[in-house]
Design a protein around this motif. Structure first.
Motif, PDB file in Angstrom:
ATOM      1  N   PRO A 271     -19.186 -35.084  23.123  1.00  0.00           N
ATOM      2  CA  PRO A 271     -18.392 -33.943  23.624  1.00  0.00           C
ATOM      3  C   PRO A 271     -19.024 -32.599  23.299  1.00  0.00           C
ATOM      4  O   PRO A 271     -19.006 -31.684  24.128  1.00  0.00           O
ATOM      5  CB  PRO A 271     -17.045 -34.123  22.910  1.00  0.00           C
ATOM      6  CG  PRO A 271     -16.968 -35.582  22.609  1.00  0.00           C
ATOM      7  CD  PRO A 271     -18.372 -35.993  22.281  1.00  0.00           C
ATOM      8  N   VAL A 272     -19.586 -32.468  22.093  1.00  0.00           N
ATOM      9  CA  VAL A 272     -20.213 -31.207  21.715  1.00  0.00           C
ATOM     10  C   VAL A 272     -21.509 -31.004  22.491  1.00  0.00           C
ATOM     11  O   VAL A 272     -21.810 -29.896  22.956  1.00  0.00           O
ATOM     12  CB  VAL A 272     -20.473 -31.169  20.196  1.00  0.00           C
ATOM     13  CG1 VAL A 272     -21.159 -29.866  19.813  1.00  0.00           C
ATOM     14  CG2 VAL A 272     -19.168 -31.319  19.432  1.00  0.00           C
ATOM     15  N   LEU A 273     -22.290 -32.070  22.644  1.00  0.00           N
ATOM     16  CA  LEU A 273     -23.541 -31.966  23.386  1.00  0.00           C
ATOM     17  C   LEU A 273     -23.299 -31.491  24.810  1.00  0.00           C
ATOM     18  O   LEU A 273     -24.025 -30.635  25.324  1.00  0.00           O
ATOM     19  CB  LEU A 273     -24.265 -33.321  23.392  1.00  0.00           C
ATOM     20  CG  LEU A 273     -24.923 -33.741  22.087  1.00  0.00           C
ATOM     21  CD1 LEU A 273     -25.334 -35.221  22.146  1.00  0.00           C
ATOM     22  CD2 LEU A 273     -26.136 -32.874  21.778  1.00  0.00           C
ATOM     23  N   ARG A 274     -22.274 -32.037  25.459  1.00  0.00           N
ATOM     24  CA  ARG A 274     -21.984 -31.642  26.839  1.00  0.00           C
ATOM     25  C   ARG A 274     -21.565 -30.182  26.923  1.00  0.00           C
ATOM     26  O   ARG A 274     -21.884 -29.496  27.897  1.00  0.00           O
ATOM     27  CB  ARG A 274     -20.881 -32.539  27.422  1.00  0.00           C
ATOM     28  CG  ARG A 274     -21.328 -33.953  27.738  1.00  0.00           C
ATOM     29  CD  ARG A 274     -20.303 -34.637  28.638  1.00  0.00           C
ATOM     30  NE  ARG A 274     -19.000 -34.734  27.984  1.00  0.00           N
ATOM     31  CZ  ARG A 274     -18.585 -35.777  27.272  1.00  0.00           C
ATOM     32  NH1 ARG A 274     -19.392 -36.818  27.111  1.00  0.00           N
ATOM     33  NH2 ARG A 274     -17.382 -35.791  26.733  1.00  0.00           N
ATOM     34  N   SER A 275     -20.862 -29.708  25.908  1.00  0.00           N
ATOM     35  CA  SER A 275     -20.354 -28.336  25.950  1.00  0.00           C
ATOM     36  C   SER A 275     -21.385 -27.310  25.515  1.00  0.00           C
ATOM     37  O   SER A 275     -21.338 -26.165  25.958  1.00  0.00           O
ATOM     38  CB  SER A 275     -19.125 -28.226  25.039  1.00  0.00           C
ATOM     39  OG  SER A 275     -18.640 -26.913  24.989  1.00  0.00           O
ATOM     40  N   TYR A 276     -22.331 -27.728  24.679  1.00  0.00           N
ATOM     41  CA  TYR A 276     -23.222 -26.777  24.002  1.00  0.00           C
ATOM     42  C   TYR A 276     -24.591 -26.665  24.648  1.00  0.00           C
ATOM     43  O   TYR A 276     -25.192 -25.597  24.646  1.00  0.00           O
ATOM     44  CB  TYR A 276     -23.361 -27.218  22.552  1.00  0.00           C
ATOM     45  CG  TYR A 276     -23.767 -26.142  21.566  1.00  0.00           C
ATOM     46  CD1 TYR A 276     -23.728 -24.787  21.869  1.00  0.00           C
ATOM     47  CD2 TYR A 276     -24.183 -26.499  20.296  1.00  0.00           C
ATOM     48  CE1 TYR A 276     -24.084 -23.818  20.945  1.00  0.00           C
ATOM     49  CE2 TYR A 276     -24.543 -25.546  19.354  1.00  0.00           C
ATOM     50  CZ  TYR A 276     -24.491 -24.211  19.684  1.00  0.00           C
ATOM     51  OH  TYR A 276     -24.851 -23.265  18.758  1.00  0.00           O
ATOM     52  N   PHE A 277     -25.112 -27.773  25.179  1.00  0.00           N
ATOM     53  CA  PHE A 277     -26.489 -27.790  25.659  1.00  0.00           C
ATOM     54  C   PHE A 277     -26.570 -28.077  27.148  1.00  0.00           C
ATOM     55  O   PHE A 277     -25.755 -28.825  27.685  1.00  0.00           O
ATOM     56  CB  PHE A 277     -27.303 -28.866  24.920  1.00  0.00           C
ATOM     57  CG  PHE A 277     -27.645 -28.512  23.514  1.00  0.00           C
ATOM     58  CD1 PHE A 277     -28.687 -27.647  23.229  1.00  0.00           C
ATOM     59  CD2 PHE A 277     -26.924 -29.039  22.456  1.00  0.00           C
ATOM     60  CE1 PHE A 277     -29.004 -27.325  21.925  1.00  0.00           C
ATOM     61  CE2 PHE A 277     -27.224 -28.714  21.147  1.00  0.00           C
ATOM     62  CZ  PHE A 277     -28.267 -27.846  20.885  1.00  0.00           C
ATOM     63  N   PRO A 278     -27.572 -27.504  27.811  1.00  0.00           N
ATOM     64  CA  PRO A 278     -27.858 -27.900  29.193  1.00  0.00           C
ATOM     65  C   PRO A 278     -28.461 -29.298  29.189  1.00  0.00           C
ATOM     66  O   PRO A 278     -28.712 -29.888  28.141  1.00  0.00           O
ATOM     67  CB  PRO A 278     -28.884 -26.842  29.661  1.00  0.00           C
ATOM     68  CG  PRO A 278     -29.559 -26.424  28.399  1.00  0.00           C
ATOM     69  CD  PRO A 278     -28.513 -26.484  27.326  1.00  0.00           C
ATOM     70  N   THR A 279     -28.736 -29.825  30.372  1.00  0.00           N
ATOM     71  CA  THR A 279     -29.205 -31.208  30.455  1.00  0.00           C
ATOM     72  C   THR A 279     -30.720 -31.330  30.343  1.00  0.00           C
ATOM     73  O   THR A 279     -31.222 -32.422  30.168  1.00  0.00           O
ATOM     74  CB  THR A 279     -28.771 -31.829  31.785  1.00  0.00           C
ATOM     75  OG1 THR A 279     -29.268 -31.019  32.879  1.00  0.00           O
ATOM     76  CG2 THR A 279     -27.250 -31.885  31.865  1.00  0.00           C
ATOM     77  N   ARG A 280     -31.450 -30.252  30.416  1.00  0.00           N
ATOM     78  CA  ARG A 280     -32.905 -30.335  30.415  1.00  0.00           C
ATOM     79  C   ARG A 280     -33.503 -29.501  29.298  1.00  0.00           C
ATOM     80  O   ARG A 280     -33.044 -28.423  28.982  1.00  0.00           O
ATOM     81  CB  ARG A 280     -33.492 -29.854  31.756  1.00  0.00           C
ATOM     82  CG  ARG A 280     -33.123 -30.720  32.934  1.00  0.00           C
ATOM     83  CD  ARG A 280     -33.754 -30.183  34.213  1.00  0.00           C
ATOM     84  NE  ARG A 280     -33.405 -30.984  35.369  1.00  0.00           N
ATOM     85  CZ  ARG A 280     -34.056 -32.060  35.758  1.00  0.00           C
ATOM     86  NH1 ARG A 280     -35.109 -32.458  35.068  1.00  0.00           N
ATOM     87  NH2 ARG A 280     -33.678 -32.728  36.810  1.00  0.00           N
ATOM     88  N   SER A 281     -34.598 -30.021  28.724  1.00  0.00           N
ATOM     89  CA  SER A 281     -35.359 -29.292  27.733  1.00  0.00           C
ATOM     90  C   SER A 281     -36.598 -28.705  28.403  1.00  0.00           C
ATOM     91  O   SER A 281     -36.941 -29.063  29.523  1.00  0.00           O
ATOM     92  CB  SER A 281     -35.769 -30.203  26.570  1.00  0.00           C
ATOM     93  OG  SER A 281     -36.552 -31.278  27.047  1.00  0.00           O
ATOM     94  N   THR A 282     -37.257 -27.798  27.703  1.00  0.00           N
ATOM     95  CA  THR A 282     -38.459 -27.149  28.213  1.00  0.00           C
ATOM     96  C   THR A 282     -39.650 -27.562  27.369  1.00  0.00           C
ATOM     97  O   THR A 282     -39.600 -27.480  26.146  1.00  0.00           O
ATOM     98  CB  THR A 282     -38.312 -25.617  28.184  1.00  0.00           C
ATOM     99  OG1 THR A 282     -37.167 -25.242  28.937  1.00  0.00           O
ATOM    100  CG2 THR A 282     -39.562 -24.946  28.736  1.00  0.00           C
ATOM    101  N   ARG A 283     -40.717 -28.034  28.027  1.00  0.00           N
ATOM    102  CA  ARG A 283     -41.904 -28.458  27.292  1.00  0.00           C
ATOM    103  C   ARG A 283     -42.609 -27.237  26.728  1.00  0.00           C
ATOM    104  O   ARG A 283     -42.790 -26.227  27.396  1.00  0.00           O
ATOM    105  CB  ARG A 283     -42.862 -29.240  28.192  1.00  0.00           C
ATOM    106  CG  ARG A 283     -44.039 -29.850  27.444  1.00  0.00           C
ATOM    107  CD  ARG A 283     -44.763 -30.865  28.301  1.00  0.00           C
ATOM    108  NE  ARG A 283     -43.903 -31.998  28.614  1.00  0.00           N
ATOM    109  CZ  ARG A 283     -43.737 -33.059  27.816  1.00  0.00           C
ATOM    110  NH1 ARG A 283     -44.368 -33.081  26.639  1.00  0.00           N
ATOM    111  NH2 ARG A 283     -42.967 -34.039  28.158  1.00  0.00           N
ATOM    112  N   THR A 284     -42.995 -27.318  25.450  1.00  0.00           N
ATOM    113  CA  THR A 284     -43.660 -26.212  24.784  1.00  0.00           C
ATOM    114  C   THR A 284     -45.113 -26.115  25.251  1.00  0.00           C
ATOM    115  O   THR A 284     -45.842 -27.111  25.212  1.00  0.00           O
ATOM    116  CB  THR A 284     -43.649 -26.420  23.248  1.00  0.00           C
ATOM    117  OG1 THR A 284     -42.276 -26.523  22.845  1.00  0.00           O
ATOM    118  CG2 THR A 284     -44.322 -25.261  22.542  1.00  0.00           C
TER     119      THR A 284
END
Length: 286
Positions: A271-284
């Motif tokens: 529940p927290v992950l869905r509310s706090y983070f978008p679904t995609r990360s960005t490669r460094t």
């Protein structure tokens, strides 16, 4: 430092629809405005009034609009921590774990005896510390730390490893894992509100970015991660948030970052992950 943490799992509707009705583009900007209107208090004054070394902690994930409503309800009973003219501070932490993520798994399984190891750097002053956070019987958390200014934030020196070993053995009767390396870094900004009676504090974190050396993941900028710290768990902020329909959540920046960037199971934090983070990360970039 001994801390008693309230560990209530977030459930559907941990923030009411009414509280989410109006969104702000950047919660950090909102908090800067809130901080600018409050009377300042120094770190020495905070410590003298109440160090809250033994306390009850409750965490909340709220929208910027809910934060605005909370600040209005708190009124003039709170001051804001000011150090060197600043009221909003940047933090960066590096967490250490084993190749098979022992400390993450301990927290995911809610083990009675568990620990986290990190370096924390106060980017706006305050130096760097090596911290070992221990959880034991009774839900208490002890934080042990030593200055680490002369050492890199992403490495554990021989002295640091000895300190970790002594802390684990002396407090939890656990052996230090043989292989510890940097697994996750977190960066965020914090405003600390202090009850002028000395009975409570409220830390307000925004702009969280997690990274594992390959990818980075930025949390929603219209979210504030609150941590209410009080002697008995009955702080004004806890009462007001409850009246606003906001419930406490079980959350760890480290566990959320690892769960998302490493793709490991983390059902208890969904529940927290869905509310706090978008679904995609960005490669460094390399």
């Amino acid at each position: 430092m001994t801390v008693r943490e309230h560990d209530a799992t977030a459930t559907r509707g941990h923030e009411s629809p009414a509280a989410r009705r109006t969104e702000w583009p950047d919660a950090g900007v909102l908090l800067a405005g809130v901080a600018s209107t409050l009377p300042p208090i120094t770190l020495e004054e905070v410590t003298a009034a109440s160090g809250l070394m033994t306390r009850v902690d409750r965490k909340y994930l709220v929208s910027a609009s809910t934060m605005a409503g909370l600040a209005a309800e708190l009124g003039d009973r709170f001051a804001v921590l000011r150090i060197g003219g600043r009221r909003q501070f940047r933090y960066t932490s590096t967490y250490f774990d084993t190749p098979d993520l022992l400390t993450f798994r301990q927290h995911r399984q809610d083990r009675r005896r568990r620990f986290k190891i990190r370096t924390r750097t106060y980017l706006d002053g305050g130096g760097r510390w090596l911290e070992v956070k221990l959880s034991g019987a009774g839900g208490c958390t002890d934080k042990h730390r030593i200055p680490y200014d002369a050492s890199p934030s992403d490495a554990l020196t021989r002295e640091a490893l000895d300190y970790v070993a002594d802390t684990l053995a002396g407090n939890l009767r656990l052996a230090r894992p043989q292989s510890l390396g940097p697994v996750l870094s977190t960066d965020y900004s914090r405003v600390t509100l202090v009850d002028t009676s000395g009975s409570a504090r409220l830390t307000c974190d925004t702009g969280l970015v997690c990274g594992d050396g390959r990818r980075t993941l930025a949390a929603r900028r219209d979210r504030v991660l609150l941590e209410s710290k009080s002697a008995d768990g009955r702080a004004a902020a806890d009462r007001i948030l409850r009246e606003m329909g906001v419930r406490p959540v079980s959350v760890s920046k480290y566990c959320l970052g690892v769960a998302t960037l490493h793709g490991v199971a983390a059902n208890r934090w969904h529940p927290v992950l869905r509310s706090y983070f978008p679904t995609r990360s960005t490669r460094t970039p390399r």
